[in-house]
Design a protein around this motif. Structure first.
Motif, PDB file in Angstrom:
ATOM      1  N   MET A   1       0.819  -1.183   0.000  1.00  0.00           N
ATOM      2  CA  MET A   1       0.000   0.000   0.000  1.00  0.00           C
ATOM      3  C   MET A   1       0.873   1.262   0.000  1.00  0.00           C
ATOM      4  O   MET A   1       0.516   2.249  -0.629  1.00  0.00           O
ATOM      5  CB  MET A   1      -0.922  -0.021   1.210  1.00  0.00           C
ATOM      6  N   SER A   2       1.991   1.195   0.693  1.00  0.00           N
ATOM      7  CA  SER A   2       2.869   2.367   0.712  1.00  0.00           C
ATOM      8  C   SER A   2       3.475   2.630  -0.661  1.00  0.00           C
ATOM      9  O   SER A   2       3.656   3.787  -1.050  1.00  0.00           O
ATOM     10  CB  SER A   2       3.959   2.201   1.765  1.00  0.00           C
ATOM     11  N   THR A   3       3.772   1.579  -1.397  1.00  0.00           N
ATOM     12  CA  THR A   3       4.291   1.742  -2.755  1.00  0.00           C
ATOM     13  C   THR A   3       3.247   2.393  -3.650  1.00  0.00           C
ATOM     14  O   THR A   3       3.559   3.290  -4.439  1.00  0.00           O
ATOM     15  CB  THR A   3       4.702   0.378  -3.336  1.00  0.00           C
ATOM     16  N   PHE A   4       2.014   1.951  -3.509  1.00  0.00           N
ATOM     17  CA  PHE A   4       0.917   2.497  -4.311  1.00  0.00           C
ATOM     18  C   PHE A   4       0.717   3.985  -4.032  1.00  0.00           C
ATOM     19  O   PHE A   4       0.586   4.791  -4.956  1.00  0.00           O
ATOM     20  CB  PHE A   4      -0.365   1.709  -4.031  1.00  0.00           C
ATOM     21  N   ILE A   5       0.699   4.357  -2.763  1.00  0.00           N
ATOM     22  CA  ILE A   5       0.511   5.765  -2.396  1.00  0.00           C
ATOM     23  C   ILE A   5       1.695   6.604  -2.876  1.00  0.00           C
ATOM     24  O   ILE A   5       1.514   7.730  -3.364  1.00  0.00           O
ATOM     25  CB  ILE A   5       0.318   5.909  -0.874  1.00  0.00           C
ATOM     26  N   ALA A   6       2.906   6.079  -2.756  1.00  0.00           N
ATOM     27  CA  ALA A   6       4.088   6.821  -3.216  1.00  0.00           C
ATOM     28  C   ALA A   6       4.040   7.033  -4.727  1.00  0.00           C
ATOM     29  O   ALA A   6       4.423   8.102  -5.221  1.00  0.00           O
ATOM     30  CB  ALA A   6       5.357   6.081  -2.813  1.00  0.00           C
ATOM     31  N   GLN A   7       3.570   6.036  -5.475  1.00  0.00           N
ATOM     32  CA  GLN A   7       3.455   6.200  -6.919  1.00  0.00           C
ATOM     33  C   GLN A   7       2.360   7.185  -7.279  1.00  0.00           C
ATOM     34  O   GLN A   7       2.505   7.967  -8.215  1.00  0.00           O
ATOM     35  CB  GLN A   7       3.175   4.859  -7.585  1.00  0.00           C
ATOM     36  N   GLN A   8       1.246   7.143  -6.541  1.00  0.00           N
ATOM     37  CA  GLN A   8       0.161   8.072  -6.815  1.00  0.00           C
ATOM     38  C   GLN A   8       0.566   9.513  -6.532  1.00  0.00           C
ATOM     39  O   GLN A   8       0.141  10.426  -7.234  1.00  0.00           O
ATOM     40  CB  GLN A   8      -1.059   7.733  -5.955  1.00  0.00           C
ATOM     41  N   ARG A   9       1.341   9.712  -5.499  1.00  0.00           N
ATOM     42  CA  ARG A   9       1.719  11.065  -5.092  1.00  0.00           C
ATOM     43  C   ARG A   9       3.077  11.474  -5.651  1.00  0.00           C
ATOM     44  O   ARG A   9       3.671  12.437  -5.175  1.00  0.00           O
ATOM     45  CB  ARG A   9       1.726  11.148  -3.578  1.00  0.00           C
ATOM     46  N   SER A  10       3.563  10.784  -6.666  1.00  0.00           N
ATOM     47  CA  SER A  10       4.899  11.072  -7.192  1.00  0.00           C
ATOM     48  C   SER A  10       5.000  12.481  -7.769  1.00  0.00           C
ATOM     49  O   SER A  10       6.017  13.153  -7.603  1.00  0.00           O
ATOM     50  CB  SER A  10       5.296  10.033  -8.239  1.00  0.00           C
ATOM     51  N   LYS A  11       3.952  12.954  -8.425  1.00  0.00           N
ATOM     52  CA  LYS A  11       3.998  14.318  -8.975  1.00  0.00           C
ATOM     53  C   LYS A  11       3.987  15.353  -7.852  1.00  0.00           C
ATOM     54  O   LYS A  11       4.697  16.358  -7.918  1.00  0.00           O
ATOM     55  CB  LYS A  11       2.839  14.540  -9.927  1.00  0.00           C
ATOM     56  N   GLU A  12       3.201  15.100  -6.824  1.00  0.00           N
ATOM     57  CA  GLU A  12       3.188  16.014  -5.678  1.00  0.00           C
ATOM     58  C   GLU A  12       4.558  16.055  -5.007  1.00  0.00           C
ATOM     59  O   GLU A  12       5.070  17.125  -4.675  1.00  0.00           O
ATOM     60  CB  GLU A  12       2.137  15.569  -4.664  1.00  0.00           C
ATOM     61  N   ILE A  13       5.164  14.888  -4.846  1.00  0.00           N
ATOM     62  CA  ILE A  13       6.495  14.804  -4.241  1.00  0.00           C
ATOM     63  C   ILE A  13       7.515  15.543  -5.093  1.00  0.00           C
ATOM     64  O   ILE A  13       8.360  16.280  -4.585  1.00  0.00           O
ATOM     65  CB  ILE A  13       6.902  13.332  -4.030  1.00  0.00           C
ATOM     66  N   SER A  14       7.415  15.359  -6.404  1.00  0.00           N
ATOM     67  CA  SER A  14       8.357  16.019  -7.313  1.00  0.00           C
ATOM     68  C   SER A  14       8.216  17.531  -7.267  1.00  0.00           C
ATOM     69  O   SER A  14       9.212  18.261  -7.258  1.00  0.00           O
ATOM     70  CB  SER A  14       8.140  15.527  -8.736  1.00  0.00           C
ATOM     71  N   ILE A  15       6.986  18.017  -7.248  1.00  0.00           N
ATOM     72  CA  ILE A  15       6.770  19.466  -7.192  1.00  0.00           C
ATOM     73  C   ILE A  15       7.288  20.021  -5.873  1.00  0.00           C
ATOM     74  O   ILE A  15       7.948  21.071  -5.844  1.00  0.00           O
ATOM     75  CB  ILE A  15       5.277  19.792  -7.398  1.00  0.00           C
ATOM     76  N   ARG A  16       7.016  19.333  -4.776  1.00  0.00           N
ATOM     77  CA  ARG A  16       7.525  19.791  -3.482  1.00  0.00           C
ATOM     78  C   ARG A  16       9.056  19.796  -3.459  1.00  0.00           C
ATOM     79  O   ARG A  16       9.674  20.683  -2.890  1.00  0.00           O
ATOM     80  CB  ARG A  16       6.999  18.906  -2.360  1.00  0.00           C
ATOM     81  N   LYS A  17       9.650  18.773  -4.110  1.00  0.00           N
ATOM     82  CA  LYS A  17      11.114  18.691  -4.148  1.00  0.00           C
ATOM     83  C   LYS A  17      11.705  19.823  -4.981  1.00  0.00           C
ATOM     84  O   LYS A  17      12.715  20.418  -4.599  1.00  0.00           O
ATOM     85  CB  LYS A  17      11.522  17.331  -4.707  1.00  0.00           C
TER      86      LYS A  17
END
Length: 105
Positions: free
Chosen positions: A1-17
């Protein structure tokens, strides 16, 4: 489930980064939701398991008393496993190149 959430939020993570978020901040952002879920599950599971184990142990001639220590160790172990798993996935998502996930936009 953590992998799924990380993949779903990858664009959000990238923008924050790209905007300057630290890796530890991103890991905290992704980990806090999972820790809350595990904590809520423990709040529900501990009383139910105590009740079920007490009922089951009553049918034995020689029985033991259930200590709070057993449930605390189970809670600590499950929180540790959840934190390690989510942290691993979060760190992996946080150190990924933001260009790769934002390229599709």
């Amino acid at each position: 489930m953590s992998t799924f959430i990380a993949q779903q939020r990858s664009k959000e993570i990238s923008i924050r980064k790209v905007l300057g978020a630290s890796t530890s901040g991103l890991v905290h952002l992704l980990s806090k939701d999972f820790i809350k879920l595990v904590f809520y599950a423990l709040v529900i599971a501990i009383p139910l398991s105590w009740w079920a184990m007490t009922k089951w142990l009553q049918s034995f001639a020689y029985r033991i008393e259930l200590n709070l220590e057993v449930f605390l160790w189970a809670a600590i172990i499950s929180l540790t496993i959840a934190l390690l798993t989510v942290s691993f996935q979060s760190i992996r998502a946080a150190i990924a190149n933001p260009v790769d996930s934002l390229r599709g936009e």
